[in-house]
Each structure stands twice: as structure tokens, then as C-alpha cells.
Design a protein around this motif. Structure first.
Motif, PDB file in Angstrom:
ATOM      1  N   GLN A  74      57.305  23.382  58.560  1.00  0.00           N
ATOM      2  CA  GLN A  74      58.755  24.054  58.445  1.00  0.00           C
ATOM      3  C   GLN A  74      58.743  25.286  58.674  1.00  0.00           C
ATOM      4  N   ALA A  75      57.593  26.587  59.326  1.00  0.00           N
ATOM      5  CA  ALA A  75      58.214  27.540  59.357  1.00  0.00           C
ATOM      6  C   ALA A  75      59.196  27.740  61.280  1.00  0.00           C
ATOM      7  N   GLU A  76      58.509  26.568  62.001  1.00  0.00           N
ATOM      8  CA  GLU A  76      59.320  26.133  62.966  1.00  0.00           C
ATOM      9  C   GLU A  76      60.237  25.436  63.177  1.00  0.00           C
ATOM     10  N   LEU A  77      60.709  24.978  61.751  1.00  0.00           N
ATOM     11  CA  LEU A  77      61.742  24.585  61.322  1.00  0.00           C
ATOM     12  C   LEU A  77      62.772  25.245  61.212  1.00  0.00           C
ATOM     13  N   GLN A  78      62.285  26.069  59.864  1.00  0.00           N
ATOM     14  CA  GLN A  78      64.075  27.349  59.598  1.00  0.00           C
ATOM     15  C   GLN A  78      63.969  28.468  60.792  1.00  0.00           C
ATOM     16  N   LYS A  79      62.464  28.737  61.532  1.00  0.00           N
ATOM     17  CA  LYS A  79      63.159  29.441  62.825  1.00  0.00           C
ATOM     18  C   LYS A  79      63.847  29.315  63.369  1.00  0.00           C
ATOM     19  N   LEU A  80      64.439  27.963  64.269  1.00  0.00           N
ATOM     20  CA  LEU A  80      65.381  26.975  64.857  1.00  0.00           C
ATOM     21  C   LEU A  80      66.991  27.237  64.123  1.00  0.00           C
ATOM     22  N   LEU A  81      66.469  27.374  62.627  1.00  0.00           N
ATOM     23  CA  LEU A  81      67.554  26.969  62.121  1.00  0.00           C
ATOM     24  C   LEU A  81      69.143  28.474  62.056  1.00  0.00           C
ATOM     25  N   ASP A  82      67.291  29.138  62.036  1.00  0.00           N
ATOM     26  CA  ASP A  82      67.894  30.798  61.437  1.00  0.00           C
ATOM     27  C   ASP A  82      68.518  30.602  63.356  1.00  0.00           C
ATOM     28  N   ASP A  83      68.024  30.760  64.423  1.00  0.00           N
ATOM     29  CA  ASP A  83      68.554  30.974  65.981  1.00  0.00           C
ATOM     30  C   ASP A  83      69.830  30.484  65.922  1.00  0.00           C
ATOM     31  N   ARG A  84      69.947  29.549  65.248  1.00  0.00           N
ATOM     32  CA  ARG A  84      71.311  28.702  65.846  1.00  0.00           C
ATOM     33  C   ARG A  84      72.439  29.445  64.886  1.00  0.00           C
ATOM     34  N   GLU A  85      71.860  29.615  63.758  1.00  0.00           N
ATOM     35  CA  GLU A  85      73.540  30.290  62.446  1.00  0.00           C
ATOM     36  C   GLU A  85      73.476  31.710  63.517  1.00  0.00           C
ATOM     37  N   ARG A  86      72.984  32.245  64.023  1.00  0.00           N
ATOM     38  CA  ARG A  86      72.511  33.553  64.326  1.00  0.00           C
ATOM     39  C   ARG A  86      74.008  33.069  66.314  1.00  0.00           C
ATOM     40  N   ARG A  87      74.003  31.597  66.456  1.00  0.00           N
ATOM     41  CA  ARG A  87      74.359  31.838  67.589  1.00  0.00           C
ATOM     42  C   ARG A  87      76.154  31.659  67.501  1.00  0.00           C
TER      43      ARG A  87
END
Length: 162
Positions: free
Chosen positions: A148-161
């Protein structure tokens, strides 16, 4: 448009609707088939409305132009003139063609599937839907805390881009 013009238009539409509704009701009874005794004719019409045309299948023999329907109408009238009761006429026809000839077949062992078939199909369909949902739910594993933490990190990175 004036009130009078609107009234005429409404009357025309209503009249057309009545004509169209009446056009669907057709009786295929030929003038030569009508019995001279009005009481016998009324009984014959009542019996005919309960018998299925074997060709058309969704029409009574009274409404069908098929040759088989004409023959059955003739048999019904002959049996009534011979003195048979309504039940005897129906039994005579059913003996020759089976329960299928009745627009409302009786509920008995031979017609059990006919009456219960739609319910069985509906229940089986519902069971398949429930089974499919449970299987889909069971097939999706829960994510661990690390996943879940890894998924949230990927989603946050995507939001920043974006």
C-alpha cells in the motif's frame, strides 16, 4: 396556432390513435364459418379464443388466417352442433394436438417445465452472478502495508508529474 387549430390537431391525433389501436384487433373468422345459432356461435368463439393456432403460435385460432386455424374453427363448430359441451370440444382438440394447442396450458406434470422454466432460468442466472462476484472478490488479494505504501508513492509521483 389558434385554439381551434390546436383542437382540430388534437382530434386528428386521437382519431388516428383509435384507428391504429383498432387495426391490431382482427378476427379471421370467415362469414361462411359463422353458425346461425347465436348461442352456439358465442360458445364457439369462446372456445376458439382459448385455442392456439399451431402455425402462428401466439394467436388464437379465432385471430389467425392460417388454414390449420380455419380447420380447427370448423371442427369446434361441428362438435358444438353435434351436441358436445365446451369441455368435450376442448378435450377433443387436446386429445389430437396435446396441451400445446391451449393458449393457457394446465399446470400438470407434463407442463411443469413450461410453467417453472422461466423461474428456474432466473434463479440459475442469479446464482451465477453471485458466484461470479464472490469469485472476483476472493481472487483479489489484500495489499500488505508495504504494498500500500509503494502504491501510494507511485500515485503521488504521478500527481507531481501532471
Amino acid at each position: 396556432m389558434s385554439r381551434r387549430g390546436t383542437g382540430v390537431l388534437v382530434a386528428a391525433v386521437v382519431g388516428l390513435g383509435v384507428l391504429v389501436a383498432g387495426a391490431g384487433v382482427s378476427h379471421a373468422l370467415q362469414p361462411g364459418e359463422v353458425l346461425s345459432d347465436s348461442k352456439l356461435e358465442q360458445r364457439a368463439r369462446g372456445i376458439s379464443l382459448g385455442l392456439r393456432c399451431l402455425v402462428c403460435q401466439n394467436q388464437s385460432i379465432d385471430d389467425s388466417d392460417a388454414q390449420v386455424a380455419q380447420d380447427l374453427r370448423r371442427v369446434v363448430r361441428q362438435r358444438l352442433v353435434a351436441g358436445d359441451s365446451d369441455a368435450e370440444v376442448r378435450a377433443y382438440i387436446v386429445d389430437r394436438y396435446g396441451d400445446f394447442v391451449l393458449l393457457k396450458p394446465p399446470f400438470n406434470a407434463r407442463t411443469l417445465l413450461l410453467w417453472l422454466g422461466p423461474v428456474i432460468v432466473l434463479l440459475c442466472g442469479g446464482a451465477l452472478v453471485l458466484w461470479g462476484r464472490r469469485r472476483a472478490r476472493a481472487g483479489t488479494p489484500a495489499l500488505s502495508a508495504a504494498e500500500q505504501a509503494e502504491l501510494q508513492k507511485l500515485l503521488d509521483d504521478r500527481e507531481r508529474r501532471i
